[in-house]
Design a protein around this motif. Structure first.
Motif, short mmCIF file in Angstrom:
data_model
loop_
_atom_site.label_atom_id
_atom_site.label_comp_id
_atom_site.label_asym_id
_atom_site.label_seq_id
_atom_site.Cartn_x
_atom_site.Cartn_y
_atom_site.Cartn_z
N GLU A 112 17.80 22.74 -3.75
CA GLU A 112 17.85 21.76 -2.52
C GLU A 112 15.93 21.84 -1.96
OE1 GLU A 112 18.13 19.16 1.34
OE2 GLU A 112 19.57 19.93 -0.17
N VAL A 113 16.23 23.16 -2.21
CA VAL A 113 14.08 23.94 -2.13
C VAL A 113 13.47 22.89 -3.06
CG1 VAL A 113 12.69 25.09 -1.49
CG2 VAL A 113 14.92 25.65 -0.25
N LEU A 114 14.51 22.87 -4.13
CA LEU A 114 13.85 22.33 -5.56
C LEU A 114 13.57 20.78 -5.59
CD1 LEU A 114 14.70 24.74 -8.38
CD2 LEU A 114 12.50 25.16 -7.62
N LEU A 115 14.63 20.60 -5.13
CA LEU A 115 14.48 19.38 -5.25
C LEU A 115 13.78 18.92 -3.96
CD1 LEU A 115 18.85 18.10 -6.29
CD2 LEU A 115 16.23 17.84 -7.68
N ALA A 116 14.04 19.03 -2.89
CA ALA A 116 12.70 19.06 -1.87
C ALA A 116 11.32 18.68 -2.42
CB ALA A 116 13.46 19.26 -0.40
N GLY A 117 10.92 19.83 -2.78
CA GLY A 117 9.53 19.66 -2.99
C GLY A 117 9.04 18.93 -4.61
N VAL A 118 10.57 18.71 -4.54
CA VAL A 118 9.79 17.57 -5.91
C VAL A 118 9.37 16.68 -5.80
CG1 VAL A 118 10.85 16.30 -8.45
CG2 VAL A 118 10.75 19.06 -8.06
N ALA A 119 10.37 16.00 -4.62
CA ALA A 119 10.26 15.23 -3.90
C ALA A 119 9.79 14.29 -2.46
CB ALA A 119 11.66 14.52 -2.78
N GLY A 120 9.25 15.56 -2.34
CA GLY A 120 7.98 15.47 -0.80
C GLY A 120 7.07 15.46 -1.90
N LEU A 121 6.42 16.32 -2.85
CA LEU A 121 5.09 16.29 -3.80
C LEU A 121 4.51 15.41 -4.66
CD1 LEU A 121 4.90 19.92 -5.27
CD2 LEU A 121 3.92 18.72 -3.66
N PHE A 122 5.94 14.43 -5.04
CA PHE A 122 5.99 13.44 -6.32
C PHE A 122 6.00 12.22 -5.70
CE2 PHE A 122 6.28 16.96 -8.41
CZ PHE A 122 4.75 17.13 -9.86
N SER A 123 6.79 11.99 -4.56
CA SER A 123 6.81 10.14 -4.26
C SER A 123 6.22 9.85 -3.60
CB SER A 123 7.90 10.66 -3.24
OG SER A 123 9.15 11.33 -3.73
N PRO A 124 5.10 10.01 -2.48
CA PRO A 124 4.31 9.71 -2.23
C PRO A 124 2.97 9.06 -3.33
CG PRO A 124 3.91 12.05 -0.68
CD PRO A 124 4.76 11.90 -2.15
N ALA A 125 3.11 9.87 -4.96
CA ALA A 125 2.27 8.55 -5.94
C ALA A 125 2.67 7.68 -6.20
CB ALA A 125 2.02 9.40 -6.54
N GLY A 126 4.18 7.95 -6.02
CA GLY A 126 5.31 6.20 -6.67
C GLY A 126 5.48 5.23 -5.44
N GLU A 127 4.98 5.46 -4.12
CA GLU A 127 4.83 4.67 -2.95
C GLU A 127 3.38 3.90 -3.15
OE1 GLU A 127 5.60 7.10 -0.04
OE2 GLU A 127 7.62 7.26 -0.70
N ALA A 128 2.24 5.04 -3.17
CA ALA A 128 0.80 4.38 -3.44
C ALA A 128 0.47 3.74 -4.86
CB ALA A 128 0.06 5.76 -3.69
N ALA A 129 1.37 4.23 -6.15
CA ALA A 129 1.07 3.19 -7.08
C ALA A 129 1.31 1.41 -7.35
CB ALA A 129 1.68 3.86 -8.15
N LEU A 130 2.22 1.42 -6.07
CA LEU A 130 2.98 0.38 -5.91
C LEU A 130 1.82 -0.88 -5.43
CD1 LEU A 130 5.74 -1.31 -5.65
CD2 LEU A 130 5.31 -1.81 -3.23
N LYS A 131 0.61 -0.01 -4.93
CA LYS A 131 -0.15 -1.39 -4.51
C LYS A 131 -1.34 -0.65 -5.43
CE LYS A 131 -4.64 -0.71 -1.46
NZ LYS A 131 -4.26 -1.59 -0.37
N ASP A 132 -1.62 -0.46 -6.25
CA ASP A 132 -2.25 -0.71 -7.30
C ASP A 132 -1.63 -1.45 -8.85
OD1 ASP A 132 -4.41 1.48 -7.24
OD2 ASP A 132 -3.15 3.32 -7.62
N ILE A 133 -0.60 -1.75 -8.64
CA ILE A 133 0.47 -2.80 -9.51
C ILE A 133 1.39 -4.05 -8.74
CG2 ILE A 133 0.52 -0.58 -11.58
CD1 ILE A 133 4.24 -0.92 -9.80
N VAL A 134 0.54 -4.37 -7.82
CA VAL A 134 1.36 -5.66 -6.70
C VAL A 134 0.19 -6.18 -6.67
CG1 VAL A 134 3.22 -5.64 -5.44
CG2 VAL A 134 4.12 -4.61 -7.07
N PRO A 135 -0.39 -7.29 -6.05
CA PRO A 135 -0.90 -8.32 -5.55
C PRO A 135 -0.65 -8.15 -4.31
CG PRO A 135 -0.36 -8.97 -7.81
CD PRO A 135 0.91 -8.27 -7.93
N GLY A 136 -1.52 -7.93 -3.37
CA GLY A 136 -1.48 -8.19 -2.01
C GLY A 136 -0.55 -8.93 -1.21
N GLU A 137 -0.32 -10.57 -1.90
CA GLU A 137 -0.19 -11.35 -1.58
C GLU A 137 1.05 -11.54 -2.37
OE1 GLU A 137 -1.77 -13.29 -5.32
OE2 GLU A 137 -2.67 -11.81 -3.82
N MET A 138 1.73 -9.91 -2.17
CA MET A 138 2.95 -10.48 -2.94
C MET A 138 4.04 -9.29 -2.25
SD MET A 138 2.51 -11.81 -6.98
CE MET A 138 4.07 -10.93 -6.90
N MET A 139 2.41 -8.21 -1.77
CA MET A 139 3.93 -6.83 -1.11
C MET A 139 4.81 -6.88 -0.54
SD MET A 139 3.26 -3.29 -1.51
CE MET A 139 1.20 -3.74 -2.46
#
Length: 434
Positions: A112-139
């Motif tokens: 539980e600690v390992l998976l929670a740590g992985v999710a917390g450390l890496f999920s924000p990068a995935g969410e932030a990457a959406l801004k770099d690949i999707v145009p604002g008018e389609m967000m």
């Protein structure tokens, strides 16, 4: 559906991102379903299951704040790939230990600690990457599609997890390995498609600024300060936190009350299935609503529906009456989430989007564990009516805050987000970009 909406599904980078994020989401959904049940089966102690959940939540919250800082420092698609690969390794270890019969309380807590740590450390990068690949008018439509995916995972995760768990705990781990592997391959393909530097826009934005020594706490404070200087975004963030607390406390109170009244667990299951179906239908409608209705108005309508549903719960106690109220409350949640999260993504500078998203996520997650506490202690000390009235008061506060905030109320539909956000723009400091 608008005439431009099909364009989203022609965006190969978005489809690769969605595949990666869905694989990660399915793996986490299965594990979240399996852990408390495995803990109860192995230990026969609900308190130990609660300890695992509490520790996992704390680790996830702390790791998410760190992950937000890392997402603004490093190449986001690369971090997505590394996070999915780490998920494969942890899920593989869980599968091997389950096959060997070595799963106990300590090992479950560790995973539980390992998976929670992985999710917390890496999920924000995935969410932030959406801004770099999707145009604002389609967000907005992208976020609405994400909401539909999340609703489908939530609805299907329980039955899938139940079938796998019934056949053997190791199958949960095997399914997580496959899901995480799909996530890793899709993230790698995304990096190959758009270039690994594509989501390193934060570094590009910072390259023209004076270099400062990296300091995680200072960088995080910059993100928090920027968010709360924006009246449109800060009010929406606070409102979302308060409504999450009030709505979930009210729903939990109603569900506990139905169980206490002598109705079976199967009845509770059907009630939750009905509300899950309502949320899924709302998620399917979200791509139609977000481009047509102002984000501020969608939020007000959603807040009103939540408040009205909890108010109705004060008077309605039958299982299907409660199910109808919960369904009405959650129906607009996907559109509300898609509208505000889409506008937030468009309005936030690329150099800050990881930290700003992580702060919003932590506030939302932080409210969730308090809801069952309010419901449990409220029912034990004050009873059903007063507990629901307290939950209703929280929802009403969120509604009043939303209606009273002109910056929030006036956020337009998707096509006007970029122009609307520009009136609040401030320069991004060197510290915030680094």
């Amino acid at each position: 559906m608008t005439t431009t909406s099909p364009r989203l599904w022609r965006q190969t980078p978005y489809l690769l991102w969605l595949t990666s994020d869905t694989g990660k989401g399915l793996a986490m959904t299965l594990f979240s379903f399996a852990v408390p049940l495995l803990a109860l089966v192995i230990t026969n102690d609900p308190a130990k299951a609660g300890i695992i959940a509490a520790v996992g939540t704390i680790v996830r919250l702390l790791a998410t704040l760190t992950g937000g800082v890392l997402a603004d420092r490093h190449r986001r698609i690369l971090m997505m790939t590394l996070g999915a690969a780490a998920g494969v390794l942890v899920a593989g270890a869980f599968t091997a230990m389950a096959l060997a019969g070595g799963i106990d309380f300590v090992s479950l807590l560790l995973f539980e600690v390992l998976l929670a740590g992985v999710a917390g450390l890496f999920s924000p990068a995935g969410e932030a990457a959406l801004k770099d690949i999707v145009p604002g008018e389609m967000m907005g439509r992208a976020q609405a599609a994400n909401q539909g995916r999340d609703a489908a995972l939530q609805l299907a995760g329980g039955p899938i997890g139940g079938m796998l768990l019934a056949a053997g705990g190791w199958l949960i781990g095997a399914a997580m390995v496959i899901s995480s592997l799909v996530s890793a391959v899709a993230a790698w393909a995304l990096g190959r498609r758009v270039g690994w530097e594509r989501a390193g826009a934060a570094d590009a934005a910072a390259s023209a600024l004076p270099a400062l020594p990296k300091n995680g706490l200072r960088e995080l404070r910059e993100g928090v300060r920027w968010l709360f200087r924006r009246p449109d975004l800060s009010t929406g963030t606070v409102v979302a936190t308060v409504i999450n607390l009030g709505l979930n406390a009210g729903i939990t109170t109603m569900i506990y009350s139905v169980l206490q009244a002598g109705h079976s667990e199967a009845t509770i299951g059907w009630m939750m299935a009905a509300s899950g179906a309502a949320m899924l239908v709302g998620a399917l409608l979200a791509p139609t609503l977000v481009p047509r209705i102002g984000a501020g108005m969608l939020m007000i309508l959603g807040l009103f529906a939540c408040t009205a549903a909890i108010a109705g719960g004060v008077f309605v106690e039958t299982p299907w009456g409660v199910a109808l109220l919960i369904s009405a409350a959650v129906f607009l949640i996907p559109a509300l989430n898609a509208a505000f999260s889409g506008y937030l993504m468009v309005a936030t500078p690329t150099a800050l989007v990881g930290r700003v998203n992580s702060v919003g996520g932590v506030l939302s997650m932080g409210a969730m564990p308090l809801s069952p506490l309010i419901a449990g202690f409220g029912l034990a000390w004050a009873g059903r009516g007063p507990t629901l009235i307290f939950s209703l008061a929280l929802c009403a506060i969120a509604l009043i805050m939303g209606v009273a905030s002109r910056p929030l109320r006036s956020i337009p539909a998707e096509a006007g987000w970029v122009e609307h956000a520009e009136q609040y723009e401030e320069p991004v400091s060197a510290a915030s970009a680094r």
